[in-house]
Scaffold this active site. Structure first.
Site, PDB file in Angstrom:
ATOM      1  N   ASP A  37     -39.762  71.491  20.797  1.00 37.47           N
ATOM      2  CA  ASP A  37     -39.318  70.204  20.268  1.00 37.47           C
ATOM      3  C   ASP A  37     -40.525  69.430  19.766  1.00 37.47           C
ATOM      4  O   ASP A  37     -41.642  69.620  20.268  1.00 37.47           O
ATOM      5  CB  ASP A  37     -38.609  69.381  21.363  1.00 37.47           C
ATOM      6  CG  ASP A  37     -37.620  68.369  20.798  1.00 37.47           C
ATOM      7  OD1 ASP A  37     -38.061  67.444  20.087  1.00 37.47           O
ATOM      8  OD2 ASP A  37     -36.413  68.510  21.057  1.00 37.47           O
ATOM      9  N   ASP A  60     -42.667  71.401  15.113  1.00 34.96           N
ATOM     10  CA  ASP A  60     -42.023  70.782  13.962  1.00 34.96           C
ATOM     11  C   ASP A  60     -41.433  71.936  13.174  1.00 34.96           C
ATOM     12  O   ASP A  60     -42.167  72.738  12.589  1.00 34.96           O
ATOM     13  CB  ASP A  60     -43.042  70.010  13.120  1.00 34.96           C
ATOM     14  CG  ASP A  60     -42.422  69.327  11.905  1.00 34.96           C
ATOM     15  OD1 ASP A  60     -41.303  69.713  11.482  1.00 34.96           O
ATOM     16  OD2 ASP A  60     -43.053  68.409  11.361  1.00 34.96           O
ATOM     17  N   ASN A  87     -31.397  74.989  16.955  1.00 29.99           N
ATOM     18  CA  ASN A  87     -30.549  73.872  17.352  1.00 29.99           C
ATOM     19  C   ASN A  87     -31.034  72.532  16.814  1.00 29.99           C
ATOM     20  O   ASN A  87     -30.234  71.627  16.590  1.00 29.99           O
ATOM     21  CB  ASN A  87     -30.476  73.817  18.879  1.00 29.99           C
ATOM     22  CG  ASN A  87     -29.834  72.540  19.388  1.00 29.99           C
ATOM     23  OD1 ASN A  87     -28.641  72.318  19.226  1.00 29.99           O
ATOM     24  ND2 ASN A  87     -30.654  71.678  19.988  1.00 29.99           N
ATOM     25  N   TYR A 152     -26.461  65.044   5.965  1.00 28.86           N
ATOM     26  CA  TYR A 152     -26.344  65.855   7.169  1.00 28.86           C
ATOM     27  C   TYR A 152     -25.292  66.942   6.958  1.00 28.86           C
ATOM     28  O   TYR A 152     -25.536  68.124   7.205  1.00 28.86           O
ATOM     29  CB  TYR A 152     -25.971  64.976   8.361  1.00 28.86           C
ATOM     30  CG  TYR A 152     -25.761  65.747   9.645  1.00 28.86           C
ATOM     31  CD1 TYR A 152     -26.833  66.014  10.500  1.00 28.86           C
ATOM     32  CD2 TYR A 152     -24.493  66.202  10.017  1.00 28.86           C
ATOM     33  CE1 TYR A 152     -26.644  66.720  11.673  1.00 28.86           C
ATOM     34  CE2 TYR A 152     -24.308  66.916  11.189  1.00 28.86           C
ATOM     35  CZ  TYR A 152     -25.377  67.173  12.013  1.00 28.86           C
ATOM     36  OH  TYR A 152     -25.191  67.883  13.179  1.00 28.86           O
ATOM     37  N   LYS A 156     -25.735  71.117   6.668  1.00 29.74           N
ATOM     38  CA  LYS A 156     -25.028  72.060   7.525  1.00 29.74           C
ATOM     39  C   LYS A 156     -24.187  73.050   6.702  1.00 29.74           C
ATOM     40  O   LYS A 156     -24.059  74.220   7.078  1.00 29.74           O
ATOM     41  CB  LYS A 156     -24.138  71.306   8.522  1.00 29.74           C
ATOM     42  CG  LYS A 156     -24.925  70.477   9.533  1.00 29.74           C
ATOM     43  CD  LYS A 156     -25.801  71.352  10.418  1.00 29.74           C
ATOM     44  CE  LYS A 156     -26.461  70.564  11.523  1.00 29.74           C
ATOM     45  NZ  LYS A 156     -27.247  71.417  12.447  1.00 29.74           N
ATOM     46  N   THR A 187     -24.455  62.858  22.281  1.00 34.68           N
ATOM     47  CA  THR A 187     -25.899  63.036  22.179  1.00 34.68           C
ATOM     48  C   THR A 187     -26.522  61.759  21.611  1.00 34.68           C
ATOM     49  O   THR A 187     -25.815  60.863  21.124  1.00 34.68           O
ATOM     50  CB  THR A 187     -26.232  64.197  21.231  1.00 34.68           C
ATOM     51  OG1 THR A 187     -25.761  63.852  19.909  1.00 34.68           O
ATOM     52  CG2 THR A 187     -25.580  65.496  21.683  1.00 34.68           C
TER      53      THR A 187
END
Length: 274
Positions: A37, A60, A87, A152, A156, A187
């Site tokens: 992360d 990154d 993820n 976004y 995807k 989240t």
């Protein structure tokens, strides 16, 4: 859910949300996990709580050089790498006209090119070692034009297309490919969407927990599933709606009203607990 075989898993976006829940579950099932992360302190905190079968590394996902270092570090720490779980993702909320161009660009660079960069880096190694499993955490927005998070959703949709195209190219190799599509999940990303009226569509359906997604993800890895939808009972309707823009235009006002009511209720509940 029982683990049949211990595997070494590299998991991106592991400092919070779905990534953190997946890391915890994977270790509890006997797997070894490298938590990657950009929030290295968050990833280290979780890794330390999980014991010797977990470690953390800064990544990154947009950087090919960092990917190579992380792959080397994972193999050095655990002796091998069996599964890559892409993820990590970001979101910038707001109507597309109000989101700065650089935020649209960063979304595509992170959510699409980030996993592409990591997948291609690990693919070479998996081909050389003669096995491996590439797992993509995508989204049900891969099937829907999504107001309030347009870039976004676009990232995807591109990610799903790339994942399946690559899987088809590699169909005669021993490498497995799995893609999973969570619905709205509790989240930090969803909390960001909750504060923006433009993102009300995210609250039309019931929100699931990161633990629910993690269990679905680990089951998909064990079964080597090709594609998994969450929740499965809504998947067919969502996929059909996403390919019918005329119908979406007719239904969108109603869907947004439902979403905004749920969004306002969530904000009220959040304020009451402060």
């Amino acid at each position: 859910m029982k683990s049949r075989k211990q595997q070494v898993i590299l998991l991106t976006g592991a400092a919070s949300g779905i990534g953190a829940a997946s890391a915890r579950l994977a270790v509890s099932l006997g797997h070894q996990v490298m938590l990657a992360d950009v929030n290295i302190e968050g990833a280290r905190k979780i890794a330390e709580s999980l014991g010797e079968n977990a470690a953390a590394v800064n990544l990154d996902i947009r950087s090919s050089a960092q990917w190579e270092k992380v792959l080397d570090a994972t193999i050095k720490r655990f002796g091998r790498l069996d599964v890559l779980v892409n993820n990590a993702a970001i979101v910038f909320t707001g109507y597309a006209r109000d989101v700065p161009l650089e935020h649209h660009q960063r979304t595509i660079e992170t959510n699409f090119m980030g996993p592409v960069t990591g997948t291609l880096a690990v693919l070479r190694r998996f081909r050389e070692q003669g096995y491996g499993h590439i797992v993509t955490v995508c989204s049900m927005t891969a099937f829907l034009p999504f107001p309030g998070i347009a870039s976004y959703g676009a990232s995807k949709q591109a990610l799903r297309a790339f994942h399946h195209a690559l899987a088809l190219e590699e169909r005669h190799t021993p490498i497995h490919f799995t893609i999973v599509h969570p619905t709205s999940t509790e989240t930090p990303m969803l909390e960001q969407e909750a504060q923006d009226d433009a993102s009300s569509l995210a609250f039309v359906s019931d929100v699931v927990t990161p633990e629910f997604v993690a269990e679905t993800l680990l089951t998909a890895i064990r079964k080597k599933s090709v594609e998994v939808f969450m929740p499965p009972e809504q998947a067919r309707a969502i996929r059909m709606l996403g390919t019918d823009p005329k119908k979406m235009r007719k239904l969108l006002d109603t869907m947004e009203t439902i979403g905004k009511d749920a969004q306002l209720a969530r904000r009220a509940a959040s304020s009451a607990h402060k």
